[in-house]
Design an enzyme around this catalytic site. Structure first.
Site, PDB file in Angstrom:
ATOM      1  NE  ARG A 133     -10.095 -11.563 -17.945  1.00  0.00           N
ATOM      2  CZ  ARG A 133     -11.234 -12.191 -18.224  1.00  0.00           C
ATOM      3  NH1 ARG A 133     -11.846 -11.991 -19.376  1.00  0.00           N
ATOM      4  NH2 ARG A 133     -11.781 -13.006 -17.358  1.00  0.00           N
ATOM      5  N   GLY A 159     -16.758 -15.353 -13.271  1.00  0.00           N
ATOM      6  CA  GLY A 159     -17.467 -14.567 -14.267  1.00  0.00           C
ATOM      7  C   GLY A 159     -18.946 -14.864 -14.277  1.00  0.00           C
ATOM      8  NE  ARG A 160     -20.521 -16.750 -20.219  1.00  0.00           N
ATOM      9  CZ  ARG A 160     -21.043 -17.081 -21.383  1.00  0.00           C
ATOM     10  NH1 ARG A 160     -21.812 -18.151 -21.482  1.00  0.00           N
ATOM     11  NH2 ARG A 160     -20.826 -16.354 -22.451  1.00  0.00           N
ATOM     12  CE1 TYR A 180     -13.383  -8.191 -28.585  1.00  0.00           C
ATOM     13  CE2 TYR A 180     -12.745  -8.730 -26.335  1.00  0.00           C
ATOM     14  CZ  TYR A 180     -13.671  -8.779 -27.363  1.00  0.00           C
ATOM     15  OH  TYR A 180     -14.872  -9.415 -27.170  1.00  0.00           O
TER      16      TYR A 180
END
Length: 369
Positions: A227, A318-319, A180
Site C-alpha cells: 500500500r 474502508g469506512r 509509518y
C-alpha cells in the site's frame, strides 16, 4: 447498475468472489496486542468482500506505536490470528494481513517492555498519540536506527510474512503509506540519513525494496502486496521533495520487476489530505503490470467506472465497512448505508469493546426490526 464490481476477480493465483476489497483500518481492539475472538467475528461479518486486508499489524514490538493494535511476531499472536483466517475462509473470502511498523508515530507508553521508538532519523513527528495509561501525549522522539537495526527490522518483516502464512493468511500487504516506518524512509522530511538508506531516490527506496524482495523470497511474489499513498500528508511529511514523483515511478518499476502481486494506492483527499496527483497514478498504472487496487471514498458507480476504464483492477472500501458489515449486499441492492459512530472507532463504548465494532446490524436485521 454496476456489473463488474460484483463479478469474480483474479488476484495472482487467487479467485475472488467480487472486485470489492475491505481496506485496512485500525480499530484498536487487540487487547494485549493479541488478536482475539471479537476480531475474528468482526472480519467474518465482513467476509462478503472478495478480499479483506486486515488492520495494520506490527512485525515487531518496536512497531506497536498505537494503543491495542495487534502484532504477528509471537506464537500467541499467530494462534490468535488463526481464528480470524479460519472464520473468513469459512465464509468464502480471502484475507491478507497488513504489516505496519509505526516507526516514529509512537509513544513509549504504548510499547511493550523492551520496545523502543526507532526511525530512519531522530526527527519527532508532529501531533499527539493516545495512550491508555496517560491519555493524549505528544509523539515520542525516535532514536535513529543503526545499519544493523535496519537489517534486523527487515528480517522482522520477513519473519512476520512467514508467520502470516503459518496463521493461514493468503498473503501480506506491506504498509508503505500513511507516514509509518516505510514511508518515513521514503520521505526526505523524516529521512535525513547520509548512508545508503538516505539521500537519493534509490537510497530512500532501498529499505522498502529490500523488505519486498526478501518477503517475496520467503513466501512468494503472489502473496506480497504493497500500500502506497503517493504525495500523502499523513505523519507530518510536508512539503514533499522535488523528486517525489520520480521516487514513486522508480519504486513502481522495481516492484513490477519483483513480480509484486498488487499495488494498493490510497487517496485521503476526502478526509482533508491533498489529492494524489493524477499524473503519478497514471505513471504507476503504466509502469506496474499487475493488479492495481484504488481506495478513496468510492461509491458503486465510481467504482464501476474505474474498473471498466481499466484505471483500477480492484476497488477498496474502508469506512463504509465499519457500520455496514454486509456492505457488498447494500452496494448491490442500492440500499442506504448506515453511518458509523466516530466515538467508538478506536475506543470502547459504554457497553465495552464490542460496541461500535461487532454490533452493527446487517441489512436483513435492520429490515426485520
Amino acid at each position: 447498475m454496476a456489473h463488474k464490481l460484483f463479478s469474480e476477480a483474479t488476484l495472482g493465483k487467487l479467485t475472488l468472489s467480487n472486485h470489492i476489497v475491505m481496506a485496512p483500518m485500525t480499530r484498536s481492539r487487540a487487547l494485549g496486542n493479541i488478536p482475539n475472538d471479537m476480531i475474528a467475528e468482526y472480519y467474518a461479518q465482513r467476509a462478503s468482500a472478495g478480499l479483506i486486508i486486515t488492520e495494520g499489524t506490527s512485525p515487531s514490538p518496536n512497531g506497536l506505536g498505537y494503543a491495542r493494535i495487534p502484532g504477528i511476531y509471537s506464537a500467541e499472536q499467530i494462534e490468535g490470528w488463526k481464528k480470524t483466517t479460519s472464520a473468513v475462509h469459512e465464509k468464502g473470502s480471502k484475507i491478507f494481513i497488513q504489516l505496519m511498523h509505526t516507526g516514529r508515530i509512537s509513544h513509549d507508553a504504548n510499547l511493550p517492555e523492551g520496545g523502543e521508538i526507532l526511525a530512519p532519523s531522530s526527527v519527532a513527528a508532529a501531533g499527539d498519540m493516545w495512550t491508555d495509561s496517560d491519555g493524549m501525549q505528544t509523539n515520542g522522539t525516535p532514536r535513529e536506527m543503526t545499519k544493523a537495526e535496519i537489517k534486523a527490522t527487515i528480517q522482522e518483516y520477513v519473519q512476520a510474512a512467514k508467520n502470516a502464512i503459518e496463521a493461514g493468511f493468503d498473503g501480506i500487504e506491506l504498509h508503505g503509506a500513511n507516514g509509518y516506518l516505510v514511508e518515513q524512509f521514503l520521505s526526505d522530511r523524516s529521512n535525513q540519513r547520509t548512508d545508503e538508506y538516505g539521500g537519493s531516490v534509490e537510497n530512500r527506496s532501498r529499505f522498502l525494496l529490500e523488505i519486498a524482495e526478501e518477503s517475496i523470497a520467503a513466501i512468494g511474489a503472489d502473496k506480497v502486496g504493497l500500500r502506497l499513498s503517493p504525495f500523502g500528508a499523513a505523519g507530518d511529511l510536508l512539503p514533499h521533495a522535488d523528486d517525489t514523483h520520480d521516487l514513486y515511478v522508480y519504486l513502481t518499476g522495481k516492484l513490477n520487476d519483483l513480480g509484486l502481486v498488487y499495488l494498493h494506492l490510497v487517496d485521503h483527499s476526502s478526509m482533508g489530505a491533498p489529492p494524489v496527483p493524477a499524473t503519478v497514478v497514471e505513471a504507476i498504472r503504466e509502469t506496474f503490470k499487475s493488479t492495481i487496487i484504488l481506495c478513496g471514498s468510492y461509491n458503486a458507480d465510481r467504482a464501476e467506472a474505474d474498473l471498466e476504464s481499466g484505471k483500477a483492477d480492484l476497488i477498496a472500501f474502508g469506512r463504509p465497512f465499519i457500520a455496514n458489515p454486509d456492505l457488498v449486499t447494500r452496494l448491490e441492492t442500492g440500499a442506504e448505508l448506515a453511518q458509523f459512530d466516530p466515538a467508538t472507532l478506536y475506543a470502547p463504548g459504554a457497553n465495552g469493546f464490542e460496541q461500535g465494532f461487532i454490533d452493527y446490524p446487517a441489512l436483513a436485521e435492520v429490515q426485520a426490526q
